[in-house]
Structures are given as C-alpha cells and as structure tokens.
Design a protein around this motif. Structure first.
Motif, PDB file in Angstrom:
ATOM      1  N   MET A  34     -11.063  25.402  -2.682  1.00 21.72           N
ATOM      2  CA  MET A  34     -10.101  23.668  -1.209  1.00 21.72           C
ATOM      3  C   MET A  34     -11.661  23.498  -1.337  1.00 21.72           C
ATOM      4  SD  MET A  34      -7.089  23.928  -1.599  1.00 21.72           S
ATOM      5  CE  MET A  34      -7.309  22.950  -0.316  1.00 21.72           C
ATOM      6  N   VAL A  35     -11.586  21.656  -1.283  1.00 24.53           N
ATOM      7  CA  VAL A  35     -12.504  20.928  -1.250  1.00 24.53           C
ATOM      8  C   VAL A  35     -11.642  19.303  -0.416  1.00 24.53           C
ATOM      9  CG1 VAL A  35     -14.654  19.276  -2.434  1.00 24.53           C
ATOM     10  CG2 VAL A  35     -13.824  21.523  -3.279  1.00 24.53           C
ATOM     11  N   ASP A  36     -12.376  19.393   1.124  1.00 26.32           N
ATOM     12  CA  ASP A  36     -12.110  18.313   1.407  1.00 26.32           C
ATOM     13  C   ASP A  36     -10.741  18.340   1.313  1.00 26.32           C
ATOM     14  OD1 ASP A  36     -14.824  17.743   1.890  1.00 26.32           O
ATOM     15  OD2 ASP A  36     -14.794  16.350   0.161  1.00 26.32           O
ATOM     16  N   GLY A  37     -10.017  19.722   1.341  1.00 27.90           N
ATOM     17  CA  GLY A  37      -8.643  19.419   1.922  1.00 27.90           C
ATOM     18  C   GLY A  37      -7.543  19.601   0.129  1.00 27.90           C
ATOM     19  N   LYS A  38      -8.978  19.236  -0.562  1.00 28.36           N
ATOM     20  CA  LYS A  38      -7.740  19.405  -1.715  1.00 28.36           C
ATOM     21  C   LYS A  38      -8.078  20.350  -2.677  1.00 28.36           C
ATOM     22  CE  LYS A  38      -8.644  15.418  -4.434  1.00 28.36           C
ATOM     23  NZ  LYS A  38      -9.096  13.662  -4.957  1.00 28.36           N
ATOM     24  N   LYS A  39      -6.867  20.602  -3.537  1.00 33.96           N
ATOM     25  CA  LYS A  39      -7.008  22.052  -4.170  1.00 33.96           C
ATOM     26  C   LYS A  39      -7.944  21.672  -5.621  1.00 33.96           C
ATOM     27  CE  LYS A  39      -4.256  25.210  -6.114  1.00 33.96           C
ATOM     28  NZ  LYS A  39      -2.822  26.016  -5.903  1.00 33.96           N
ATOM     29  N   TYR A  40      -8.908  22.094  -6.500  1.00 33.18           N
ATOM     30  CA  TYR A  40      -8.930  22.475  -7.344  1.00 33.18           C
ATOM     31  C   TYR A  40      -8.863  23.532  -8.399  1.00 33.18           C
ATOM     32  CZ  TYR A  40     -11.700  18.064  -6.259  1.00 33.18           C
ATOM     33  OH  TYR A  40     -11.382  16.519  -5.411  1.00 33.18           O
ATOM     34  N   LEU A  41      -8.367  23.796  -9.700  1.00 31.55           N
ATOM     35  CA  LEU A  41      -8.562  24.782  -9.686  1.00 31.55           C
ATOM     36  C   LEU A  41      -9.411  25.107 -10.582  1.00 31.55           C
ATOM     37  CD1 LEU A  41      -4.224  24.839 -11.270  1.00 31.55           C
ATOM     38  CD2 LEU A  41      -5.551  26.451 -10.125  1.00 31.55           C
ATOM     39  N   VAL A  42      -9.897  26.082 -11.112  1.00 30.76           N
ATOM     40  CA  VAL A  42     -11.074  26.598 -11.959  1.00 30.76           C
ATOM     41  C   VAL A  42     -10.785  27.524 -13.989  1.00 30.76           C
ATOM     42  CG1 VAL A  42     -12.845  28.857 -12.448  1.00 30.76           C
ATOM     43  CG2 VAL A  42     -11.909  28.856 -10.303  1.00 30.76           C
ATOM     44  N   CYS A  43     -11.767  25.847 -14.552  1.00 30.92           N
ATOM     45  CA  CYS A  43     -12.147  25.549 -15.203  1.00 30.92           C
ATOM     46  C   CYS A  43     -12.507  25.813 -15.852  1.00 30.92           C
ATOM     47  CB  CYS A  43     -11.403  24.264 -15.915  1.00 30.92           C
ATOM     48  SG  CYS A  43      -9.777  23.576 -14.967  1.00 30.92           S
ATOM     49  N   GLY A  66     -16.644  30.725 -20.909  1.00 25.97           N
ATOM     50  CA  GLY A  66     -15.525  31.750 -21.474  1.00 25.97           C
ATOM     51  C   GLY A  66     -14.527  31.376 -22.716  1.00 25.97           C
ATOM     52  N   TYR A  67     -13.610  31.746 -22.541  1.00 25.26           N
ATOM     53  CA  TYR A  67     -12.309  31.121 -23.424  1.00 25.26           C
ATOM     54  C   TYR A  67     -11.620  31.721 -22.395  1.00 25.26           C
ATOM     55  CZ  TYR A  67     -15.381  31.588 -26.787  1.00 25.26           C
ATOM     56  OH  TYR A  67     -16.526  32.019 -28.416  1.00 25.26           O
ATOM     57  N   LYS A  68     -11.584  31.426 -21.407  1.00 22.85           N
ATOM     58  CA  LYS A  68      -9.945  31.163 -20.115  1.00 22.85           C
ATOM     59  C   LYS A  68      -9.609  30.034 -20.160  1.00 22.85           C
ATOM     60  CE  LYS A  68     -13.498  33.568 -18.403  1.00 22.85           C
ATOM     61  NZ  LYS A  68     -14.991  33.514 -17.490  1.00 22.85           N
ATOM     62  N   PRO A  69      -8.362  30.389 -19.975  1.00 26.41           N
ATOM     63  CA  PRO A  69      -7.178  28.813 -19.562  1.00 26.41           C
ATOM     64  C   PRO A  69      -7.874  28.585 -18.141  1.00 26.41           C
ATOM     65  CG  PRO A  69      -5.952  30.958 -19.715  1.00 26.41           C
ATOM     66  CD  PRO A  69      -7.326  31.263 -19.808  1.00 26.41           C
ATOM     67  N   ILE A  70      -7.144  27.359 -17.966  1.00 28.05           N
ATOM     68  CA  ILE A  70      -7.211  26.804 -16.784  1.00 28.05           C
ATOM     69  C   ILE A  70      -6.606  27.647 -15.163  1.00 28.05           C
ATOM     70  CG2 ILE A  70      -6.031  25.027 -14.936  1.00 28.05           C
ATOM     71  CD1 ILE A  70      -5.794  23.239 -17.825  1.00 28.05           C
ATOM     72  N   GLY A  71      -7.528  27.658 -14.020  1.00 26.83           N
ATOM     73  CA  GLY A  71      -6.822  28.963 -12.767  1.00 26.83           C
ATOM     74  C   GLY A  71      -7.722  29.960 -13.336  1.00 26.83           C
ATOM     75  N   ASN A  72      -8.539  30.201 -14.202  1.00 22.08           N
ATOM     76  CA  ASN A  72      -8.653  31.480 -14.246  1.00 22.08           C
ATOM     77  C   ASN A  72     -10.141  31.648 -14.047  1.00 22.08           C
ATOM     78  OD1 ASN A  72      -8.044  34.629 -15.334  1.00 22.08           O
ATOM     79  ND2 ASN A  72      -6.834  33.300 -17.113  1.00 22.08           N
ATOM     80  N   ALA A  73     -11.029  32.401 -12.685  1.00 23.09           N
ATOM     81  CA  ALA A  73     -12.137  32.460 -12.910  1.00 23.09           C
ATOM     82  C   ALA A  73     -13.016  34.114 -13.839  1.00 23.09           C
ATOM     83  CB  ALA A  73     -11.977  32.384 -11.111  1.00 23.09           C
ATOM     84  N   TYR A  74     -12.159  35.037 -13.772  1.00 17.65           N
ATOM     85  CA  TYR A  74     -12.254  36.477 -14.198  1.00 17.65           C
ATOM     86  C   TYR A  74     -11.624  36.498 -15.171  1.00 17.65           C
ATOM     87  CZ  TYR A  74     -12.199  36.098  -8.981  1.00 17.65           C
ATOM     88  OH  TYR A  74     -13.519  36.176  -7.822  1.00 17.65           O
TER      89      TYR A  74
END
Length: 171
Positions: free
Chosen positions: A150-159, A163-171
């Motif tokens: 969360m940054v300034d009240g907005k949700k940011y999905l990890v990209c 690696g070869y990970k899809p959106i929203g995959n931090a690990y």
C-alpha cells in the motif's frame, strides 16, 4: 541492431539500435538513486519504436493482460548478469542501457519495466527495495489478488521483472 522478443508473447518484439554517444554519456554519468533512473526519459526514437511495436498488441487488452505481456517481455527478452561480475561493481542502468547491453540485473529490469508501464499503460508503478533486490509494483483499477504493498492509500501488486513470476507473485 538487436531484436528483443518475449518468450510467452512472441508478438511483443522490437528491433532497436543503441545510440553510442548516449550510451557513453550514461556510462560516465554520476550515480543516482534508482528512482531517478526510473524517471529519466528514454531516447525519443527508442520510445517511439517500442510504442509502435507494443501498443497494437496491448490496446484493448485488460490492464492485467497488458501488464503481464510487458512483464514477460522484460523477464524473458534479456539475459541476467551480475553487475560485479560484468562491471566490477554495482551499476544501475538507464532504460536505454538495459535495451542495449547484453546483460541486465534486477534494478536494470525494474527501471525499464517501470518506464514501459508508465509509457504504454499510463498506470502508476513504484519500485520495491528488498535486501539485495529491486522489483516493482503496479496499481490496477480493479482489485486483483496477489502480493501487494500500500502506498498513499493505493494498492500496488508486486510485478517482479527479474524472475518468471506473474503479477502479484513476490516469491
């Protein structure tokens, strides 16, 4: 001249040439914070060529699919290389350098990815600094599942452009 191609979305490809004068300038430029590199504009001709190559393939797509297409391009079109092995020390790249040099690492890809997202999708993107790693997170207009910050009240999905990970995959 070099051809860069996404593995999952082969239509996401672009042929580019490096501007040697600009690359020499960047090579001798004083080091800055990663955020500054991510905000430094790309060479106009390079940005135009990328936009012409990518926009027809992402226009009309959902935000999620468009970002995944750009993410896979950055994840797969480049060869990973450690700065200390190649340059002898950590050396963040401007986006144009990542497009030209044969190797890039996490901060180089995050800087390039953040610029491509802002330029091609007009979405907000932030850099995520982990110990010994740099990634990004993108704000979507829809509430998508996945790892986020969360940054300034907005949700940011990890990209993570490394690696070869899809959106929203931090690990």
């Amino acid at each position: 001249t070099k051809m860069l191609v996404s593995k999952k979305y082969p239509e996401m490809k672009v042929e580019l040439s490096g501007n040697q004068s600009q690359l020499n300038f960047y090579h001798n430029y004083p080091r800055m914070d990663w955020q500054e590199y991510s905000l430094a504009p790309m060479n106009r001709e390079t940005a135009r060529r990328i936009a012409n190559a990518f926009k027809p393939h992402i226009e009309g797509k959902s935000e999620e699919l468009a970002v995944n297409m750009i993410l896979n391009f950055v994840q797969t079109a480049f060869t990973y290389g450690y700065d200390d092995e190649i340059w002898g020390a950590d050396r963040p790249f401007f986006a144009d350098e990542t497009l030209f040099y044969p190797y890039s690492d996490c901060e180089d890809r995050s800087i390039l990815f953040s610029q491509l997202i802002r330029e091609l999708t007009n979405q907000d993107v932030v850099l995520l600094h982990y110990p010994n790693h740099l990634a990004t997170a993108v704000h979507f207009s829809n509430d998508l599942p996945g790892d986020y910050v969360m940054v300034d009240g907005k949700k940011y999905l990890v990209c993570d452009p490394t690696g070869y990970k899809p959106i929203g995959n931090a690990y």
